[in-house]
Each structure stands twice: as C-alpha cells, then as structure tokens.
Design a protein around this motif. Structure first.
Motif, PDB file in Angstrom:
ATOM      1  N   PHE A 169      26.636   8.283 122.476  1.00 10.42           N
ATOM      2  CA  PHE A 169      27.758   7.599 121.828  1.00 10.42           C
ATOM      3  C   PHE A 169      29.077   8.241 122.249  1.00 10.42           C
ATOM      4  N   HIS A 170      30.150   7.474 122.159  1.00 10.98           N
ATOM      5  CA  HIS A 170      31.483   8.031 122.369  1.00 10.98           C
ATOM      6  C   HIS A 170      31.979   8.621 121.058  1.00 10.98           C
ATOM      7  N   PRO A 171      32.512   9.853 121.079  1.00 11.08           N
ATOM      8  CA  PRO A 171      33.102  10.395 119.843  1.00 11.08           C
ATOM      9  C   PRO A 171      34.314   9.558 119.442  1.00 11.08           C
ATOM     10  N   GLU A 172      34.379   9.205 118.186  1.00  5.00           N
ATOM     11  CA  GLU A 172      35.466   8.373 117.695  1.00  5.00           C
ATOM     12  C   GLU A 172      36.398   9.193 116.812  1.00  5.00           C
ATOM     13  N   VAL A 173      37.368   8.518 116.215  1.00  2.00           N
ATOM     14  CA  VAL A 173      38.316   9.209 115.340  1.00  2.00           C
ATOM     15  C   VAL A 173      37.579   9.899 114.198  1.00  2.00           C
ATOM     16  N   THR A 174      36.594   9.233 113.614  1.00  2.00           N
ATOM     17  CA  THR A 174      35.826   9.778 112.481  1.00  2.00           C
ATOM     18  C   THR A 174      34.576  10.493 112.994  1.00  2.00           C
ATOM     19  N   VAL A 175      34.776  11.497 113.837  1.00  5.04           N
ATOM     20  CA  VAL A 175      33.647  12.143 114.515  1.00  5.04           C
ATOM     21  C   VAL A 175      32.691  12.816 113.533  1.00  5.04           C
ATOM     22  N   TRP A 176      33.213  13.370 112.424  1.00  9.15           N
ATOM     23  CA  TRP A 176      32.324  14.041 111.475  1.00  9.15           C
ATOM     24  C   TRP A 176      31.420  13.048 110.756  1.00  9.15           C
ATOM     25  N   ASN A 177      31.879  11.834 110.595  1.00  7.81           N
ATOM     26  CA  ASN A 177      31.031  10.797 110.014  1.00  7.81           C
ATOM     27  C   ASN A 177      29.870  10.476 110.955  1.00  7.81           C
ATOM     28  N   ILE A 182      23.931  12.098 113.045  1.00  8.13           N
ATOM     29  CA  ILE A 182      23.260  12.488 114.290  1.00  8.13           C
ATOM     30  C   ILE A 182      22.764  13.929 114.273  1.00  8.13           C
ATOM     31  N   GLU A 183      23.652  14.872 113.872  1.00  4.04           N
ATOM     32  CA  GLU A 183      23.321  16.305 113.900  1.00  4.04           C
ATOM     33  C   GLU A 183      23.753  16.948 112.583  1.00  4.04           C
ATOM     34  N   PRO A 184      23.028  16.730 111.489  1.00  4.22           N
ATOM     35  CA  PRO A 184      23.431  17.286 110.188  1.00  4.22           C
ATOM     36  C   PRO A 184      23.548  18.804 110.186  1.00  4.22           C
ATOM     37  N   GLU A 185      22.848  19.480 111.100  1.00  4.28           N
ATOM     38  CA  GLU A 185      22.905  20.942 111.172  1.00  4.28           C
ATOM     39  C   GLU A 185      24.325  21.412 111.473  1.00  4.28           C
ATOM     40  N   ILE A 186      25.016  20.701 112.379  1.00  3.49           N
ATOM     41  CA  ILE A 186      26.391  21.068 112.727  1.00  3.49           C
ATOM     42  C   ILE A 186      27.314  20.792 111.546  1.00  3.49           C
ATOM     43  N   MET A 187      27.078  19.675 110.883  1.00  2.00           N
ATOM     44  CA  MET A 187      27.862  19.333 109.695  1.00  2.00           C
ATOM     45  C   MET A 187      27.706  20.416 108.626  1.00  2.00           C
ATOM     46  N   LYS A 188      26.495  20.923 108.463  1.00  2.00           N
ATOM     47  CA  LYS A 188      26.219  21.967 107.466  1.00  2.00           C
ATOM     48  C   LYS A 188      26.992  23.240 107.798  1.00  2.00           C
ATOM     49  N   LEU A 189      27.030  23.599 109.082  1.00  2.00           N
ATOM     50  CA  LEU A 189      27.795  24.778 109.503  1.00  2.00           C
ATOM     51  C   LEU A 189      29.265  24.631 109.148  1.00  2.00           C
ATOM     52  N   TYR A 190      29.793  23.452 109.440  1.00  2.00           N
ATOM     53  CA  TYR A 190      31.207  23.180 109.166  1.00  2.00           C
ATOM     54  C   TYR A 190      31.489  23.282 107.665  1.00  2.00           C
ATOM     55  N   GLU A 191      30.616  22.718 106.864  1.00  2.00           N
ATOM     56  CA  GLU A 191      30.797  22.763 105.412  1.00  2.00           C
ATOM     57  C   GLU A 191      30.713  24.194 104.890  1.00  2.00           C
TER      58      GLU A 191
END
Length: 291
Positions: A169-177, A182-191
């Motif tokens: 996919f192309h990263p969009e403006v709402t990349v964290w959404n 796609i990769e909840p592990e990265i989201m968890k790190l950020y949180e």
C-alpha cells in the motif's frame, strides 16, 4: 463549490496539455487534506514552465486553491512520498475531467503498486528510518533526551510507512490508521513511547532496544533496491553512488545508510592508494548478495 469553480477548470480542460482535473472538498476540520481551504482543484498537465503553479481564490465566505501540477512532478511526489496530501486528492477527490482515462489508469497503478516502484520507495524510506534512528541514538547516548525523543518519534513514523509499503500500500496522510490494521506491533511501540508513565530516559532506552530488532528484521527488504544497484559493478565511489539516476533519490540519507550497512557487514570498504602517503580513496563494495 463545483459550480463556482466550473469556469476555472473548464477553461483548463479545453487545453490539449491538460490530462485531468480533480476537486477535493473539505469534509472534516480534523483532516488536513485541503490545508483549511473549502476546496482544492488539482489540474494535472503534461508539461509546464513550472512543475507546480498555485493560485488562491475567494468567493463570499469560501476559499479555494488551484494547483497545476505536471505529470513528472506528480510521479516524483508519489515515489518520494514528499507530498502526502496528493494521495488523498487522488483517492478521494471528484474527477471532473479525465483525458484518455489518464486519472483512471493512474489510480489503477496506485492500487497495484508495481513491485519495482515499491522496492525503490522502501529503500528511500529505510534510509530515512536509519538516519533518524542513528541520530536519535547519538542524542540519547549524549543524554540529550528531548532531541532523542524527537528523532525516535520520526524513526517510528518511517518504520510505520515502511511497513505499509511492504504490504503493498501507499502510505497516506493517516498512516497510523493504516499501521493499526497492518502492523499493530509498531503502533504499540508508538503508544508506549507517547503514553507510558515511565521516565523519559527509561522509555527511550526500551524503544531503542525494540526498534533495533524491528529495523534488523526489515533490513533485507529495506535495502533490496540499493543492493540490486550496487551488485551491478564491483566497487563504487561515493560520487558514483550519489549521482546514480536512482540512488540520488536517497539524498542526504544515503551516506548514513552506507555506514549502517558497513557496520552490519553487508557493505565493505575498499581502500585504493592515492598520491598522498597514508591517504586512500574509499570505495564501497556489496560484501554479500542478499539471499
């Protein structure tokens, strides 16, 4: 708003140089796709004296922006991800004019995301990730924790974008959404970095450890394009690397990426004698092909 802008875009659509016209209207104040304007009119052209030409209009209590963009500039934005709003305009905007299905074909290409373009885009994003990570680590080791925090936030953002690209996919403006799906592990790190009650130093220490693993696991994918190019000949000078028609797109992040790969024993330095005693030309060689 379309009725108000019709005379403007109809005049442009009648010109043979115009490929397509898209209008995006402001839907939510929270989404910055239109830069606070009530409407953005994107006119795509084959060529122009300037790659981007912008005009602003006012009508009663409304405001609109006109962007005239060349096909070459548009494709550069898509490749480098340097204008993320363009994806919102292309995906969600209303097509008002489409010469020979130019916009339709462009959207198909974006959805299919050709693999070669994906490899190059991953390489550029990986280089940005390494730059932010290495700079952040240096700040952390020197106890500049706020600067380290700034860089690790950016590095996580590049890691998120890299994960999105890897998944086609192309990263969009709402990349964290996107990353949340796609990769909840990265989201968890950020949180954890943003929301944790731990002292900043401890948060950063844990994040650098976790990031090290995630970066290592993505190195092979991230440098596939670079490795493919370097494999074309035995040794490279930095001048040849930085002036290569594709590698120059890595810009200022390229040198840092090379040093990272030297440290990981993927690239080796080859010294060649100069006329100066004890001074050597420094060349770069792909040490091993990626399996």
């Amino acid at each position: 708003m379309e009725d108000i802008l019709r005379p403007i875009y109809q005049e442009r659509a009648s010109q043979a140089n115009t490929l397509g016209v898209i209008m995006t209207e402001k839907m939510q104040k929270a989404i910055p796709a239109t830069d606070t304007f009530d409407a953005v009119l994107l006119i795509l052209v084959k060529e122009a004296d300037e790659p981007v030409f912008v005009k602003h209009y006012t009508y009663k209590d409304k405001k609109a922006a006109l962007h005239i963009v060349t096909d070459k500039q548009l494709r550069e934005w898509i490749l480098l991800g340097s204008n993320r709003k363009i994806f919102d305009w292309l995906y969600n905007g209303k097509v008002l004019f489409d010469r020979n299905e130019y916009i339709h074909n462009l959207k198909v290409e974006l959805r299919e995301f050709p693999f070669y373009g994906r490899k190059l885009k991953m390489g550029i994003e990986f280089a940005k990730l390494i730059r932010r990570y290495m700079d952040g680590k240096a700040f952390f080791e020197n106890r500049h924790y706020f600067d380290a925090y700034n860089h690790i936030v950016h590095s996580l953002h590049h890691l998120a974008r890299l994960a999105v690209i890897e998944n086609g996919f192309h990263p969009e403006v709402t990349v964290w959404n996107q990353v949340k799906q796609i990769e909840p592990e990265i989201m968890k790190l950020y949180e954890e970095l943003v929301n944790s009650q731990e002292p900043l130093e401890k948060r950063l220490e844990l994040l650098f450890l976790a990031s090290e693993f995630l970066i290592h696991s993505r190195t092979k994918q991230g440098i596939t394009h670079l490795a493919d190019v370097l494999a074309q000949k035995d040794e490279w000078s930095i001048h040849d690397i930085m002036n290569h028609e594709e590698l120059h797109l890595y810009a200022v992040d390229l040198s840092m990426l090379l040093e990272y790969l030297i440290d990981k024993h993927i690239i080796e330095v080859v010294n060649a004698e100069t006329k100066g005693q004890g001074i050597y030309h420094r060349y770069y060689k792909l040490k091993k092909k990626l399996s």
